[in-house]
Scaffold this motif. Sequence first.
Motif, short mmCIF file in Angstrom:
data_model
loop_
_atom_site.label_atom_id
_atom_site.label_comp_id
_atom_site.label_asym_id
_atom_site.label_seq_id
_atom_site.Cartn_x
_atom_site.Cartn_y
_atom_site.Cartn_z
N ILE A 1 0.85 -1.19 0.00
CA ILE A 1 0.00 0.00 0.00
C ILE A 1 0.89 1.24 0.00
CG2 ILE A 1 -1.64 1.35 1.37
CD1 ILE A 1 -2.75 -1.31 2.41
N LEU A 2 1.88 1.28 0.92
CA LEU A 2 2.73 2.46 1.03
C LEU A 2 3.65 2.61 -0.17
CD1 LEU A 2 3.62 2.49 4.83
CD2 LEU A 2 1.87 3.77 3.63
N LYS A 3 4.09 1.48 -0.75
CA LYS A 3 4.90 1.54 -1.97
C LYS A 3 4.10 2.19 -3.09
CE LYS A 3 7.85 -2.53 -1.40
NZ LYS A 3 9.18 -2.15 -1.84
N ALA A 4 2.81 1.86 -3.18
CA ALA A 4 1.97 2.39 -4.25
C ALA A 4 1.63 3.86 -4.01
CB ALA A 4 0.70 1.56 -4.36
N LEU A 5 1.40 4.23 -2.74
CA LEU A 5 0.98 5.60 -2.45
C LEU A 5 2.16 6.57 -2.41
CD1 LEU A 5 -1.61 4.82 0.35
CD2 LEU A 5 -2.12 5.49 -1.99
N ARG A 6 3.34 6.05 -2.11
CA ARG A 6 4.58 6.84 -2.05
C ARG A 6 4.50 8.02 -1.08
NH1 ARG A 6 7.73 5.73 -7.30
NH2 ARG A 6 6.57 3.95 -8.05
N SER B 1 7.68 2.82 13.45
CA SER B 1 8.38 2.00 12.48
C SER B 1 7.92 2.27 11.06
CB SER B 1 8.18 0.53 12.83
OG SER B 1 6.82 0.26 12.95
N VAL B 2 7.16 3.35 10.86
CA VAL B 2 6.66 3.65 9.52
C VAL B 2 7.09 5.05 9.12
CG1 VAL B 2 4.63 3.76 8.05
CG2 VAL B 2 4.71 2.12 9.88
N ASN B 3 7.58 5.18 7.88
CA ASN B 3 8.15 6.43 7.39
C ASN B 3 7.13 7.39 6.79
OD1 ASN B 3 10.81 7.03 7.72
ND2 ASN B 3 11.52 5.58 6.18
N VAL B 4 5.89 7.32 7.24
CA VAL B 4 4.82 8.14 6.67
C VAL B 4 4.12 8.85 7.82
CG1 VAL B 4 2.55 7.93 5.55
CG2 VAL B 4 4.48 6.70 4.62
N PRO B 5 3.75 10.16 7.66
CA PRO B 5 3.05 10.83 8.75
C PRO B 5 1.73 10.14 9.10
CG PRO B 5 3.41 12.33 6.90
CD PRO B 5 3.98 11.02 6.51
#
Lengths: 299, 98
Positions: free
Chosen positions: A33-38, A61-65
């Motif tokens: 999901i995160l790879k696709a949303l970037r 552990s996640v690089n997204v806000p």
Amino acid sequence: MPEKLFNVNQKEYILPGNRSCQGCGLSLAYRYILKALRENTIMTIPASCLTVLHGLYPTTSVNVPCLNCTFASTAASASGLVAGLAAMNRTDTTVVAMAGDGGTFDIGLQALSGAAERGTDFIYVCYDNEGYMNTGTQRSSATPIGALTTTTPVLTKQQNKKDMMKIMEAHDIPYLAMMSPSYPVDLYDKFVKAKRIKGTRYMQISAPCPPGWVFPPKDTVKLGRLAVETSVVVLYEIEDGKFRLTGRSKTLAEKGTRAPLVQYIEKQGRFKKMSMEQLGKMQKWVDGKWNEYLKRAEG
Amino acid sequence: MEIKDDNISAMCRPAIGEAGRTGDWRDSTPVIDPAKCIASLKNRPACYLCWLYCPEGVVITGNPIRIDLDYCKGCGICAEECPARAIAMVMHEEAKNE
């Protein structure tokens, strides 16, 4: 598949050493999901296994806000984020609300229905592990018939699963999709597509859960695949009301060869008390849904 | 990248190993046999299904394929999904190395 595989975003947004269980289906799905949303994505999540994966203060552990909200208000908090971003003129940011099946089918339903009715511009992701797995496998309205949970410990669940996709479809939203982490490229493609569409988008992922469904962690991908082979999970998308089967489900529909449900049931410890009557009832339910999808895919 | 805002008080920062060294959870270790691994045999980027299906993202693609054993939880999905059966889950592998 391998040629397509090299087009997948190579960057990892989930950092190693997170709190998800061994062989977690959600963790596998979330990676794609995160790879696709970037970049340029804001997550909002209620209490769920995903909060556990995101980790404890002061580290994540996640690089997204990510915004943590209360259980019932996932879609409402997403509406707030969308309004806030619009006020700041940041229209290039995607707001993603992600909740489990408990937070979507049961507790978060009214907030989600409200947001979908207002046509809020966000992606709602439901990862469906068929129970309240974070708090110790309680029954939810997504739990299938015949499954043992800690709140149905003797008689197993007596009712069929709620068809959430139909409820969301009734809101006339531009994009809905059903996915499985066992087909990561299919999942990735659907999220890339969803990011480009405006309006409320509802995505549902069937995430196998080794401790909750009682199977060895090494079989996560196999079980997800079996679910598709037996058509318990059907891969499809509905774009502006147009229904389309995708990936493996499309192949199954063309060939007309579905595996019997019992192959999927016998692999899981949670179905060990399922009666033959319940098995028949579930097979009938699955067949009914499958025939409905076939009819819709034709025209 | 980072914007300081006085209104934000409790904000997490990304860190590797948020739950500690999760490699400690493992009871058996994945060991790749380069004589069977398709990417190693072809000597170019190929297959990579272990990378595709790893829920942790600890498989490092390249030649040879490596696995970050500090954080691999040892679920065994890679061994199960490898089409060439090049990955074996070996019990007590760490003890042997020390």
